[in-house]
Scaffold this active site. Structure first.
Site, PDB file in Angstrom:
ATOM      1  N   HIS A 108       1.017  -1.329  -0.224  1.00  0.00           N
ATOM      2  CA  HIS A 108       0.112  -0.195   0.227  1.00  0.00           C
ATOM      3  C   HIS A 108       1.120   1.365  -0.001  1.00  0.00           C
ATOM      4  O   HIS A 108       0.513   2.281  -0.466  1.00  0.00           O
ATOM      5  CB  HIS A 108      -0.687   0.278   1.250  1.00  0.00           C
ATOM      6  CG  HIS A 108      -1.480   0.578   1.496  1.00  0.00           C
ATOM      7  ND1 HIS A 108      -1.255   2.418   1.966  1.00  0.00           N
ATOM      8  CD2 HIS A 108      -3.063   1.365   0.273  1.00  0.00           C
ATOM      9  CE1 HIS A 108      -2.347   3.229   1.969  1.00  0.00           C
ATOM     10  NE2 HIS A 108      -3.662   3.188   1.154  1.00  0.00           N
TER      11      HIS A 108
ATOM     12  N   GLU B 143       2.075   1.829  -3.319  1.00  0.00           N
ATOM     13  CA  GLU B 143       0.848   2.496  -4.172  1.00  0.00           C
ATOM     14  C   GLU B 143       0.742   4.087  -4.424  1.00  0.00           C
ATOM     15  O   GLU B 143       0.682   4.756  -5.371  1.00  0.00           O
ATOM     16  CB  GLU B 143      -0.759   1.889  -4.293  1.00  0.00           C
ATOM     17  CG  GLU B 143      -1.759   2.285  -4.237  1.00  0.00           C
ATOM     18  CD  GLU B 143      -2.880   2.417  -3.531  1.00  0.00           C
ATOM     19  OE1 GLU B 143      -3.881   3.273  -3.473  1.00  0.00           O
ATOM     20  OE2 GLU B 143      -2.974   1.673  -2.738  1.00  0.00           O
ATOM     21  N   HIS B 144       1.343   4.326  -2.997  1.00  0.00           N
ATOM     22  CA  HIS B 144       1.356   5.834  -3.074  1.00  0.00           C
ATOM     23  C   HIS B 144       2.761   6.434  -3.717  1.00  0.00           C
ATOM     24  O   HIS B 144       2.423   8.023  -4.369  1.00  0.00           O
ATOM     25  CB  HIS B 144       0.885   6.474  -1.141  1.00  0.00           C
ATOM     26  CG  HIS B 144      -0.160   6.392  -0.508  1.00  0.00           C
ATOM     27  ND1 HIS B 144      -0.400   7.643   0.452  1.00  0.00           N
ATOM     28  CD2 HIS B 144      -0.637   5.527  -0.635  1.00  0.00           C
ATOM     29  CE1 HIS B 144      -1.365   7.332   0.466  1.00  0.00           C
ATOM     30  NE2 HIS B 144      -1.559   6.154   0.342  1.00  0.00           N
TER      31      HIS B 144
ATOM     32  N   GLU C 249      -4.450   8.022   7.321  1.00  0.00           N
ATOM     33  CA  GLU C 249      -5.033   7.261   6.449  1.00  0.00           C
ATOM     34  C   GLU C 249      -5.656   6.045   6.964  1.00  0.00           C
ATOM     35  O   GLU C 249      -6.671   5.570   7.742  1.00  0.00           O
ATOM     36  CB  GLU C 249      -4.307   6.678   5.301  1.00  0.00           C
ATOM     37  CG  GLU C 249      -5.537   6.688   4.339  1.00  0.00           C
ATOM     38  CD  GLU C 249      -5.105   5.548   3.289  1.00  0.00           C
ATOM     39  OE1 GLU C 249      -5.359   4.777   2.678  1.00  0.00           O
ATOM     40  OE2 GLU C 249      -3.998   5.955   2.588  1.00  0.00           O
TER      41      GLU C 249
END
Length: 439
Positions: A56, A59-60, A136
């Site tokens: 994840h 991904e950022h 997040e």
């Protein structure tokens, strides 16, 4: 290699480049739009203990510049050309998409090819994005009692398989990430021989294939790519109970999960269609058995939902979610759910109920094909779970129609046992009553 076929109103072609990139072209010319999706066959299951959330985090960083593009320039270029872009990470995959006018297909392909192997992981951007990911996680996983309970429930259901870990990762791991960690993860998994490119929309096959070859064929494969299977999760040998008391809870939550096979967890994947029907009979809308009993008849709940992610790569949870009504007996609620699951094992589903459920599932499948983005995403999920996407997309209606009441009974007996379910209950912390002062 290459194959082309038009079936069940889908006009598609498949190509595999010499560097291993699998390409699926799906032509749909109702609107002058094209969707480009790149599905990397890597997700949170590929992480190791102590480095959860790397997929994840990467991904950022995929939006933070390459050797050619400055940080965040990718999104600015897409927006300037009237498009939208985004990405998502799951247990089994990480995927990226761009939606643009069909005359901008080459732009989308050039952007995705650029960041497939030429991402530039800048320490200063990593530092700021790492803070974004931490926030997040606080907002999505830690800010509400229901989110905290869901994370604890998943961890209780999986003792050895990484599906028990949050996709976003544990906070202590996120805080310890380094750029070196990301570079190693990126270099290992972000390669054409670990990706599937899906293009859907209004284009000519020959043109699209030529553009794909132009931009992606020069990219080197990773010859050392290895993606070992994670450990097999043994089914619970007894009931697992998880009680979560939370001071911020206002509404209790009750859920139960059964470890079941998926389409991707062959050979038991043959049970998946019958399990999907069993789940819908139990909790697929207001006509389902649990809704009628818990909400309509006994007023024990205000909502009921059954989830089953049949396109996960490994066995997953078929989960029953219930929001109890105010003051409802949780013991009675649990007993009713157990009764209905046991009934599914002992009695064949009547023909009328089975047909109604099959019709509803096939209708939903058909509606989901109205969007080329959803259509492409369905293909991508199938591919990354190791399933023939044509089975999932084209042959789905006939597979659902072929499921019999006896099939549902068999899978219920085999996989849905209240003696081996995982139950999670979220409750408010009781407030002690004030003591009366003596007169």
């Amino acid at each position: 290699c290459c194959s082309s076929l038009a079936a069940a109103d889908l006009d598609y072609r498949e190509v595999t480049l010499e560097n291993g990139l699998r390409v699926i072209l799906l032509r749909e010319d109702r609107a002058p739009v094209v969707v480009v999706q790149v599905w990397y066959h890597v997700g949170s299951v590929d992480e190791v203990e102590g480095k959860t959330g790397l997929a994840h985090m990467l991904e950022h960083m995929m939006f933070q510049g390459t050797k050619k593009l400055a940080p965040e320039e990718f999104a600015r270029i897409v927006a300037r050309n009237g498009g939208v872009d985004n990405a998502a990470t799951s247990h089994d995959f990480t995927y990226y998409y761009i939606k643009l006018g069909s005359d901008r297909l080459e732009l989308a392909l050039s952007l995705e090819a650029d960041r497939m192997r030429d991402l530039l992981l800048r320490p200063e951007k990593f530092k700021s994005e790492n803070q974004v990911v931490r926030e997040e996680r606080r907002m999505r996983n830690e800010s509400t009692p229901a989110a905290r309970m869901a994370e604890a429930f998943q961890a209780a259901a999986y003792r050895v398989h990484p599906y028990g870990r949050p996709v976003i990762g544990w906070m202590e791991d996120i805080q310890k990430f380094t750029v070196t960690d990301l570079v190693a993860f990126y270099q290992k998994y972000y390669a054409p021989n670990n990706a599937t490119l899906i293009i859907a929309g209004d284009f000519a096959f020959a043109t699209a294939e030529a553009l794909v070859r132009q931009h992606f064929a020069p990219l080197p494969r990773n010859p050392d790519l290895q993606r070992p299977r994670p450990p097999v999760e043994p089914p619970p040998d007894a009931v697992r109970l998880l009680y979560v008391l939370d001071a911020e809870t206002r509404v209790p939550v009750w859920r139960a999960g059964f470890l079941v096979p998926t389409l991707g967890s062959s050979p038991a994947g043959r049970d998946a269609h019958a399990l999907a029907l069993a789940g819908n009979v139990l909790g697929g809308g207001s006509a389902s058995r649990l809704y009628r009993r818990l909400v309509t008849q006994e007023k024990l709940a205000v909502s009921v939902q059954v989830d089953y992610a049949d396109l996960e790569r490994d066995p997953c949870l078929l989960t029953i979610h219930v929001t109890p009504a105010k003051g409802a007996s949780l013991a009675r609620l649990e007993a009713v759910v157990g009764e209905e699951v046991t009934r599914l094992q002992r009695e064949p589903v009547p023909d009328r109920e089975l047909t109604r459920t099959q019709n509803a599932m096939i209708a939903e499948h058909t509606y989901n094909r109205d969007s080329i983005h959803a259509l492409a995403a369905h293909i991508g999920q199938a591919v990354t779970s190791g399933v023939d996407w044509k089975e999932v997309l084209i042959h789905y209606p006939e597979r659902i129609r072929a499921v019999t009441a006896a099939d549902i009974q068999k899978v219920a007996e085999r996989h849905l046992s209240p003696q081996r379910w995982v139950v999670g209950v979220l409750l408010p912390i009781p407030t002690p009553k004030p003591k009366k002062m003596p007169l």
